[in-house]
Design a protein around this motif. Structure first.
Motif, PDB file in Angstrom:
ATOM      1  N   PRO A 144       0.826  -1.445  -0.124  1.00 34.20           N
ATOM      2  CA  PRO A 144       0.092   0.130  -0.072  1.00 34.20           C
ATOM      3  C   PRO A 144       1.060   1.397   0.145  1.00 34.20           C
ATOM      4  O   PRO A 144       0.297   2.429   0.089  1.00 34.20           O
ATOM      5  CB  PRO A 144      -0.820  -0.323   1.368  1.00 34.20           C
ATOM      6  N   GLY A 145       2.355   0.988  -0.140  1.00 37.85           N
ATOM      7  CA  GLY A 145       2.983   2.350  -0.182  1.00 37.85           C
ATOM      8  C   GLY A 145       3.541   2.656  -1.451  1.00 37.85           C
ATOM      9  O   GLY A 145       2.691   2.242  -2.492  1.00 37.85           O
ATOM     10  N   THR A 146       4.355   3.443  -1.625  1.00 36.68           N
ATOM     11  CA  THR A 146       4.870   3.983  -2.878  1.00 36.68           C
ATOM     12  C   THR A 146       6.172   3.452  -3.457  1.00 36.68           C
ATOM     13  O   THR A 146       6.678   4.007  -4.525  1.00 36.68           O
ATOM     14  CB  THR A 146       4.912   5.370  -3.132  1.00 36.68           C
ATOM     15  N   MET A 147       6.736   2.612  -2.341  1.00 35.16           N
ATOM     16  CA  MET A 147       8.121   2.102  -2.747  1.00 35.16           C
ATOM     17  C   MET A 147       8.417   0.638  -1.988  1.00 35.16           C
ATOM     18  O   MET A 147       7.413   0.485  -1.336  1.00 35.16           O
ATOM     19  CB  MET A 147       9.102   3.027  -2.467  1.00 35.16           C
ATOM     20  N   THR A 148       9.126  -0.167  -2.453  1.00 35.96           N
ATOM     21  CA  THR A 148       9.522  -1.199  -1.782  1.00 35.96           C
ATOM     22  C   THR A 148      10.166  -0.968  -0.432  1.00 35.96           C
ATOM     23  O   THR A 148      10.906  -0.073  -0.362  1.00 35.96           O
ATOM     24  CB  THR A 148      10.478  -2.196  -2.563  1.00 35.96           C
ATOM     25  N   PRO A 149      10.106  -1.821   0.510  1.00 40.63           N
ATOM     26  CA  PRO A 149      10.602  -1.398   1.816  1.00 40.63           C
ATOM     27  C   PRO A 149      12.254  -1.435   1.501  1.00 40.63           C
ATOM     28  O   PRO A 149      12.995  -0.605   2.364  1.00 40.63           O
ATOM     29  CB  PRO A 149      10.334  -2.654   2.529  1.00 40.63           C
ATOM     30  N   HIS A 150      12.713  -2.561   0.826  1.00 32.69           N
ATOM     31  CA  HIS A 150      14.223  -2.352   0.319  1.00 32.69           C
ATOM     32  C   HIS A 150      14.646  -0.869  -0.024  1.00 32.69           C
ATOM     33  O   HIS A 150      15.580  -0.416   0.415  1.00 32.69           O
ATOM     34  CB  HIS A 150      14.592  -3.433  -0.665  1.00 32.69           C
ATOM     35  N   ASN A 151      13.685  -0.348  -1.047  1.00 30.62           N
ATOM     36  CA  ASN A 151      14.274   0.869  -1.481  1.00 30.62           C
ATOM     37  C   ASN A 151      14.127   2.136  -0.536  1.00 30.62           C
ATOM     38  O   ASN A 151      14.874   2.972  -0.243  1.00 30.62           O
ATOM     39  CB  ASN A 151      13.190   1.484  -2.940  1.00 30.62           C
ATOM     40  N   ALA A 152      13.208   1.862   0.346  1.00 29.88           N
ATOM     41  CA  ALA A 152      12.792   2.792   1.547  1.00 29.88           C
ATOM     42  C   ALA A 152      13.800   2.966   2.498  1.00 29.88           C
ATOM     43  O   ALA A 152      14.399   4.143   2.662  1.00 29.88           O
ATOM     44  CB  ALA A 152      11.735   2.078   2.183  1.00 29.88           C
ATOM     45  N   MET A 153      14.876   1.889   2.756  1.00 29.16           N
ATOM     46  CA  MET A 153      15.838   1.769   3.611  1.00 29.16           C
ATOM     47  C   MET A 153      16.995   2.344   2.815  1.00 29.16           C
ATOM     48  O   MET A 153      18.068   2.956   3.225  1.00 29.16           O
ATOM     49  CB  MET A 153      16.246   0.342   4.128  1.00 29.16           C
ATOM     50  N   VAL A 154      17.293   1.808   1.571  1.00 32.37           N
ATOM     51  CA  VAL A 154      18.578   2.189   0.814  1.00 32.37           C
ATOM     52  C   VAL A 154      18.695   3.771   0.531  1.00 32.37           C
ATOM     53  O   VAL A 154      19.663   4.436   0.455  1.00 32.37           O
ATOM     54  CB  VAL A 154      18.597   1.135  -0.368  1.00 32.37           C
TER      55      VAL A 154
END
Length: 378
Positions: free
Chosen positions: A318-328
């Motif tokens: 439901p977000g706008t990015m993958t969790p991986h991309n959020a952290m990186v």
């Protein structure tokens, strides 16, 4: 099509995590002695050793390069808790600095991030807080040359042979979270969620917890593990606990239907994979027939971890990015919550659940010796 379906996760979010089972405090990181350690010399440039000047155990004693001599001033304990110790004290970055050129000395062990180190497979010794390497000042091999931290360059003055494995990585898996740290994070976990299952799954997504430097890699690992901890009650539950929900996860509008049965696609695994369309997508990505045999996710630890990594690395939810991309991309832990369950928890939807995730993330980053970064909430 998968992205249009995430509102249906509301059916499964009544699952498990009882308030009494949540960890609500930060873990103390004031170790008296490392949980386990390998002891010996740390050698590097010109075959010389990391040495405590004059073998003094006084706080602030310089750490330097010196001819290897086998004395106690050169006997270092490389601990599974991330500390490197000699003469009963810790290798410490002066003034808690993260700047290039910050010098190293001996100091009382405090559990601070400036006393946390990781020995990599490439023979770097990294301080994750600074994301910098143990470095011989000026590439000078003379006795007495001070040691410092510096941006990792791969040069010879940053390469070390540590005692844990005669110069290799003290964590043979190569994962930024050691097995000891994993066990510290999940003291009551179900044996199904094995460390070996997790590390076996890492090859499916090699960018996970390896991108952006030592600090970001550890922050991403902590974020992933904090979210799966919340989803499973501390890696206790393998399957969704509310069996009444099981028949609801079949979308007959999909052309492939539900070949395993109406009630076969309930939540399973570390991130609780559910719905037939998600089993189909994850199975296709991983080369496994999860649509036909969803029980693999609850019977095979590595497959269970692979499905969680599939979601983390490839799905926006439901977000706008993958969790991986959020952290990186340093968008913050809060964005990983949004990508996993933001439609129900974020923007004031369920602040108690958000706080539970954040508290666990804070605890895990503390164990890994890295800062949390900004934007913890969603």
């Amino acid at each position: 099509m998968i992205m249009q379906k995430w509102w249906r996760r509301a059916l499964r979010k009544v699952r498990y995590v009882a308030a009494g089972s949540l960890v609500v405090g930060l873990l103390s990181v004031l170790p008296v002695s490392p949980a386990s350690a390998a002891t010996g010399q740390i050698s590097g440039l010109a075959g010389k050793c990391v040495d405590v000047a004059a073998a003094s155990s006084a706080n602030g004693t310089p750490v330097q390069l010196y001819d290897c001599n086998g004395t106690n001033a050169q006997q270092w304990n490389v601990g599974s808790d991330g500390t490197i110790r000699a003469l009963g004290k810790c290798l410490d970055v002066a003034d808690n600095s993260t700047a290039n050129g910050a010098q190293l000395h001996l100091w009382d062990c405090t559990g601070g991030a400036n006393q946390r180190w990781t020995v990599t497979a490439a023979r770097d010794i990294v301080n994750p807080q600074a994301d910098k390497c143990l470095d011989v000042t000026g590439n000078n091999s003379a006795n007495g040359t001070r040691l410092q931290i510096w941006t990792c360059t791969g040069a010879a003055n940053q390469k070390w042979n540590a005692p844990a494995t005669g110069g290799g990585n003290p964590n043979p898996s190569g994962f930024v979270v050691s097995e000891a740290q994993f066990n510290q994070m999940f003291p009551g976990r179900n044996s199904f969620y094995s460390y070996s299952g997790l590390t076996a799954a890492l090859s499916s997504y090699p960018a996970f917890a390896t991108t952006g430097g030592a600090t970001i890699s550890r922050q991403e690992a902590a974020a992933f593990l904090a979210n799966v901890s919340h989803e499973t009650g501390g890696l206790v539950h393998i399957v969704e606990q509310n069996t009444a929900n099981y028949p609801h996860y079949c979308d007959w509008g999909q052309p492939y239907g539900c070949p395993a049965g109406q009630a076969a696609y309930y939540g399973r695994g570390p991130i609780q994979l559910s719905w037939n369309f998600n089993y189909k997508a994850a199975g296709d990505a991983l080369g496994i027939d999860l649509l036909g045999n969803p029980w693999l996710v609850q019977n095979d630890s590595a497959i269970a971890w692979r499905t969680a990594l599939w979601y983390w690395n490839t799905q926006n939810g439901p977000g706008t990015m993958t969790p991986h991309n959020a952290m990186v991309n340093q968008r913050g832990f809060g964005e990983t919550i949004r990508s996993i369950n933001g439609s129900l928890e974020c923007n004031g939807g369920n602040p108690t659940q958000v706080q539970s995730r954040v508290t666990t993330y804070q605890r895990f980053t503390s164990i890994l010796g890295v800062p949390t970064g900004a934007n913890l909430y969603c």
